[in-house]
Design a protein around this motif. Structure first.
Motif, PDB file in Angstrom:
ATOM      1  N   GLU A  92       0.822  -1.203   0.000  1.00 40.56           N
ATOM      2  CA  GLU A  92       0.000   0.000   0.000  1.00 40.56           C
ATOM      3  C   GLU A  92       0.858   1.255   0.000  1.00 40.56           C
ATOM      4  N   LEU A  93       0.480   2.201  -0.853  1.00 40.14           N
ATOM      5  CA  LEU A  93       1.164   3.482  -0.874  1.00 40.14           C
ATOM      6  C   LEU A  93       0.770   4.302   0.347  1.00 40.14           C
ATOM      7  N   ASP A  94       1.695   5.132   0.785  1.00 44.98           N
ATOM      8  CA  ASP A  94       1.442   6.012   1.913  1.00 44.98           C
ATOM      9  C   ASP A  94       0.631   7.203   1.418  1.00 44.98           C
ATOM     10  N   GLY A  95      -0.660   7.185   1.665  1.00 43.95           N
ATOM     11  CA  GLY A  95      -1.522   8.272   1.218  1.00 43.95           C
ATOM     12  C   GLY A  95      -2.949   7.805   1.102  1.00 43.95           C
ATOM     13  N   THR A  96      -3.874   8.707   1.362  1.00 47.29           N
ATOM     14  CA  THR A  96      -5.293   8.418   1.235  1.00 47.29           C
ATOM     15  C   THR A  96      -5.886   9.371   0.216  1.00 47.29           C
ATOM     16  N   PHE A  97      -6.722   8.841  -0.656  1.00 49.33           N
ATOM     17  CA  PHE A  97      -7.272   9.620  -1.742  1.00 49.33           C
ATOM     18  C   PHE A  97      -8.773   9.808  -1.520  1.00 49.33           C
ATOM     19  N   GLY A 108       9.452   4.663 -15.025  1.00 51.26           N
ATOM     20  CA  GLY A 108      10.565   4.228 -14.200  1.00 51.26           C
ATOM     21  C   GLY A 108      10.152   3.226 -13.143  1.00 51.26           C
ATOM     22  N   GLY A 109       9.028   2.563 -13.363  1.00 46.31           N
ATOM     23  CA  GLY A 109       8.525   1.600 -12.392  1.00 46.31           C
ATOM     24  C   GLY A 109       7.570   2.201 -11.388  1.00 46.31           C
ATOM     25  N   GLY A 110       7.365   3.507 -11.459  1.00 48.64           N
ATOM     26  CA  GLY A 110       6.462   4.185 -10.540  1.00 48.64           C
ATOM     27  C   GLY A 110       5.113   4.438 -11.157  1.00 48.64           C
ATOM     28  N   VAL A 111       4.337   5.327 -10.531  1.00 44.76           N
ATOM     29  CA  VAL A 111       2.958   5.524 -10.964  1.00 44.76           C
ATOM     30  C   VAL A 111       2.519   6.969 -10.763  1.00 44.76           C
ATOM     31  N   TRP A 112       1.713   7.453 -11.704  1.00 46.46           N
ATOM     32  CA  TRP A 112       1.005   8.715 -11.567  1.00 46.46           C
ATOM     33  C   TRP A 112      -0.391   8.408 -11.051  1.00 46.46           C
ATOM     34  N   ILE A 113      -0.866   9.187 -10.089  1.00 48.33           N
ATOM     35  CA  ILE A 113      -2.188   8.961  -9.505  1.00 48.33           C
ATOM     36  C   ILE A 113      -2.995  10.245  -9.613  1.00 48.33           C
ATOM     37  N   ARG A 123       2.779  11.657  -7.872  1.00 51.66           N
ATOM     38  CA  ARG A 123       3.629  10.667  -8.538  1.00 51.66           C
ATOM     39  C   ARG A 123       4.463   9.949  -7.485  1.00 51.66           C
ATOM     40  N   ASN A 124       4.456   8.622  -7.533  1.00 53.58           N
ATOM     41  CA  ASN A 124       5.239   7.795  -6.625  1.00 53.58           C
ATOM     42  C   ASN A 124       6.248   6.976  -7.412  1.00 53.58           C
ATOM     43  N   ASP A 125       7.426   6.761  -6.812  1.00 51.51           N
ATOM     44  CA  ASP A 125       8.444   5.980  -7.509  1.00 51.51           C
ATOM     45  C   ASP A 125       8.190   4.486  -7.342  1.00 51.51           C
ATOM     46  N   ALA A 126       9.119   3.678  -7.852  1.00 55.37           N
ATOM     47  CA  ALA A 126       8.934   2.229  -7.855  1.00 55.37           C
ATOM     48  C   ALA A 126       8.869   1.645  -6.450  1.00 55.37           C
ATOM     49  N   GLN A 127       9.440   2.348  -5.473  1.00 54.40           N
ATOM     50  CA  GLN A 127       9.399   1.896  -4.078  1.00 54.40           C
ATOM     51  C   GLN A 127       8.181   2.441  -3.332  1.00 54.40           C
ATOM     52  N   GLY A 128       7.325   3.183  -4.024  1.00 57.83           N
ATOM     53  CA  GLY A 128       6.133   3.717  -3.405  1.00 57.83           C
ATOM     54  C   GLY A 128       6.313   5.066  -2.745  1.00 57.83           C
ATOM     55  N   ARG A 129       7.504   5.656  -2.857  1.00 54.98           N
ATOM     56  CA  ARG A 129       7.752   6.960  -2.241  1.00 54.98           C
ATOM     57  C   ARG A 129       7.214   8.080  -3.118  1.00 54.98           C
ATOM     58  N   ARG A 130       6.563   9.065  -2.491  1.00 60.02           N
ATOM     59  CA  ARG A 130       6.042  10.200  -3.252  1.00 60.02           C
ATOM     60  C   ARG A 130       7.179  11.099  -3.714  1.00 60.02           C
TER      61      ARG A 130
END
Length: 217
Positions: A92-97, A108-113, A123-130
């Motif tokens: 789970e990513l650190d964050g509530t939407f 780069g293995g991360g995600v745009w939300i 945007r979070n990187d591949a390790q889930g960090r914002r």
């Protein structure tokens, strides 16, 4: 085999393709995640989620991202370790939407939300960090990037009337969509061209936002 899954998904929310294997992943609000192989075999993927919403697959990074059906939490998972596991391990990513979200791989293995309820994109990187956040995006509908072009994305805002380019430096180019109420934005791999669709219209833009085509039914 084109109709083999008819009626199998009561509330489908998203589909995503693993381009490396040809597998199709399906997110359903009631039944969670499923994987369809190139031979047409349908497999339920056990997770801790009661239902799945937005979904994106990053074939090159061998990772995926899925939101719970309500959109308030987003999770990452490995395509390789998850394929044969008894239960797909979700991080789970650190964050509530605030509401339903839109997801896109970042290259780069991360995600745009796209957090529609709070008019923002993170945007979070591949390790889930914002690693980035863009606010003041009223009427956010969708966000999309392409896996082979890092560090920028397009947001569909204004309830589908405008496009906003997001870069590491902040909010960049803003472009008007030539029709009202667009629903989906898609950035083409390699070229970076942008396609926007509505109920009866399709528009295309170059990577810099210059309009190219507009079809209307």
């Amino acid at each position: 085999q084109t109709l083999f899954a008819r009626g199998r998904f009561p509330e489908p929310r998203a589909i995503a393709l693993d381009e490396s294997t040809g597998d199709c992943w399906v997110a359903d609000a009631l039944l969670g995640l499923h994987r369809i192989s190139v031979s047409g075999e349908l497999t339920s993927v056990p997770t801790a989620l009661s239902g799945a919403g937005a979904l994106v697959i990053d074939s090159e990074a061998r990772s995926g991202w899925v939101a719970e059906a309500g959109g308030r939490s987003v999770f990452g998972f490995s395509l390789d370790t998850g394929a044969e596991a008894d239960t797909l391990e979700l991080v789970e990513l650190d964050g509530t939407f605030a509401d339903s979200v839109a997801l896109s791989a970042d290259g780069g293995g991360g995600v745009w939300i796209g957090d529609r309820g709070q008019d923002r994109v993170v945007r979070n990187d591949a390790q889930g960090r914002r690693i980035g956040e863009w606010r003041s995006l009223p009427g956010l509908v969708d966000v999309d990037a392409t896996a082979d072009r890092c560090c920028s994305a397009w947001a569909l805002i204004g309830d589908g009337d405008r496009l906003q380019l997001l870069t590491a430096d902040g909010l960049d180019t803003e472009v008007e969509v030539p029709f009202a109420g667009a629903r989906l934005a898609d950035v083409a791999p390699s070229t970076g061209e942008l396609w926007v669709t509505g109920d009866t219209d399709i528009a295309a833009f170059l990577g810099d936002g210059s309009p190219v085509l507009h079809w209307s039914d």
